[in-house]
Design an enzyme around this catalytic site. Structure first.
Site, PDB file in Angstrom:
ATOM      1  N   GLU A 227       0.841  -1.101   0.080  1.00  0.00           N
ATOM      2  CA  GLU A 227       0.027  -0.032  -0.197  1.00  0.00           C
ATOM      3  C   GLU A 227       0.502   1.082  -0.136  1.00  0.00           C
ATOM      4  OE1 GLU A 227      -1.085   3.238   1.091  1.00  0.00           O
ATOM      5  OE2 GLU A 227      -2.679   2.429   3.217  1.00  0.00           O
ATOM      6  N   CYS A 261      -2.027   8.816   3.034  1.00  0.00           N
ATOM      7  CA  CYS A 261      -2.610   8.557   1.279  1.00  0.00           C
ATOM      8  C   CYS A 261      -3.709   8.367   0.690  1.00  0.00           C
ATOM      9  CB  CYS A 261      -2.254   6.251   1.298  1.00  0.00           C
ATOM     10  SG  CYS A 261       0.302   7.116   2.012  1.00  0.00           S
TER      11      CYS A 261
END
Length: 450
Positions: A227, A261
């Site tokens: 990720e 993010c």
């Protein structure tokens, strides 16, 4: 070597942590191997009992753990407490659901055939500082409920959080070695990945870190989940509820001081409503108070480290030099960065091309719906996105066209234990959370009986 925890608001050193020697690291790996031999034989009820106890302890200690998060990485105290609570909810979710998620699956064949799910062993995790509890429990709860064990390399500035998580696992009754935090430096990472004890690697972090670790994992043929970075599109169409969209836009960009993010970073607005939305958005951002994260009237704390603040200042400066217009904010005092909005950003601007990890929102003007979707997809990252329209069917149709792992219509982008989470393109691969996430580090073994 010593890792130092530095309070980003006061710049005071609040903790020092020694890096493991190679001999100490070898001992940790061996302990992990021994723990797995026992842990894999436990039943789901036994694992669930301990996981629920962990959730209870996290909630019981949420004030002190939230304060620890605030002191180590700077988010406001209410956000730190909420992060601990969300982590506890994830523990309960997998305690309640892991067994049925991993039940044997039978197939319609002339012979008896099935898939069973076996744990792989030790999973090595490399985690970031921005959500020091959630990022860890997001992967650790399903990994451990599935019968695996884990070794955590946390970010050097939040080792206090890593130790607190390990302590909570032990207090909840998990055997020693099931969850271990390891203070190691970058040169030691390869030895962990290379170890025959480690069978999977999960990383949440930058694109550069992901590429490096994925290359090592490939070298040693280890399963990975990545990720990585994100530059999420927040698309506002002509028929959107602009007041609600602007309110959520400010929340989505400025939550955790913009250090996520998955938060919105590129605000792509069709030309018919861009002026009105931009005005409302600027109002919402201007109203945010940035300062001491322990004060109850503050909505945004400092950035986690001085180098992060300096990088964001560099990106802002160059964005303005490349034609963007400063609308709100733009000032910085050490790690304290004002909530900032810039307009007239095009697809060649540094603020569009690079991930901006902090409270900097960029406004991008689209001609129409098709142009907005094209701009949203014109990026190397593909983590998540949002579409704002009063027509839900239109939102669904356009959501199918967005190149991202997650698309939210008329909602704040967020992760949820019940829903798969992860990205495409340079944002990584694999999925966390939900039934899909718990199966990432399992041996899906087929058994056929004639």
């Amino acid at each position: 070597m010593i890792f130092k925890s530095i309070n980003p608001f006061t710049q005071a050193i609040i903790g020092e942590h020694e890096v493991l020697t190679n001999a100490q690291l070898s001992h940790k790996l061996k302990l992990s191997e021994l723990a797995f031999k026992h842990w894999r034989t436990t039943n789901f009820q036994e694992r669930a009992e301990k996981m629920r106890k962990l959730a209870f302890l996290l909630r019981e200690k949420k004030q002190e753990l939230g304060l620890l998060i605030t002191n180590e990485m700077g988010k406001i105290l209410s956000e730190g407490i909420a992060e601990v609570e969300k982590s506890a909810e994830n523990c309960d979710f997998y305690a309640d659901n892991a067994e049925k998620m991993l039940k044997d699956q039978y197939y319609d064949t002339p012979f008896k055939s099935m898939s069973v799910y076996d744990p792989l062993g030790a999973v090595f995790a490399i985690m970031p500082w921005n959500y020091p509890f959630w990022q860890v429990l997001r992967y650790a709860a399903p990994t451990i409920m599935a019968g695996n064990v884990t070794l955590l390399k946390h970010a050097p500035n939040v080792i206090g959080c890593a130790k607190a998580i390990e302590g909570a696992f032990l207090e909840a009754g998990f055997p020693e070695g099931v969850f271990q935090q390891i203070n190691i430096d970058i040169p030691q990472v390869e030895s962990v990945i290379a170890s025959d004890i480690v069978h999977g690697i999960t990383l949440t972090g930058s694109e550069m870190a992901g590429a490096s670790v994925a290359a090592l994992a490939g070298k040693y043929i280890k399963k990975t989940v990545m990720e990585l970075g994100g530059s999420d599109a927040f698309v506002v169409l002509d028929d959107a509820n602009l007041e609600k969209a602007a309110t959520v836009a400010a929340q989505s960009r400025m939550l955790n001081a913009g250090q996520a993010c998955i938060c919105a970073k590129r605000f792509i607005v069709t030309e018919k409503v861009v002026e009105e939305f931009g005005f409302l958005f600027a109002q919402k951002i201007s109203a945010l108070q940035q300062g001491d994260p322990l004060q109850s009237d503050i909505q945004m704390g400092p950035l986690a480290r001085i180098d992060l603040a300096e990088k964001l200042s560099y990106q802002l400066e160059h964005a303005l030099q490349q034609g963007a217009k400063l609308i709100v904010g733009g000032e910085r005092d050490h790690c304290n960065f004002q909530p900032t909005l810039i307009d007239f950003v095009d697809v060649n601007n540094i603020a569009f091309l690079e991930e901006t990890f902090g409270p900097l929102a960029i406004l991008i003007r689209a001609k129409n719906e098709d142009d907005a979707i094209a701009i949203a997809n014109n990026h190397k990252y593909g983590l998540a996105s949002a579409i704002w329209t009063e027509d839900r069917e239109r939102g669904y149709t356009l959501g199918r066209k967005i190149e991202a792992g997650n698309v939210f219509v008329n909602s704040l982008v967020r992760s949820d234990s019940r829903v798969p989470f992860g990205g495409i393109k340079k944002s990584g691969y694999g999925r966390e959370l939900s039934e899909i996430g718990i199966k990432e580090f399992m041996n899906i073994k087929s058994i056929i009986i004639e």
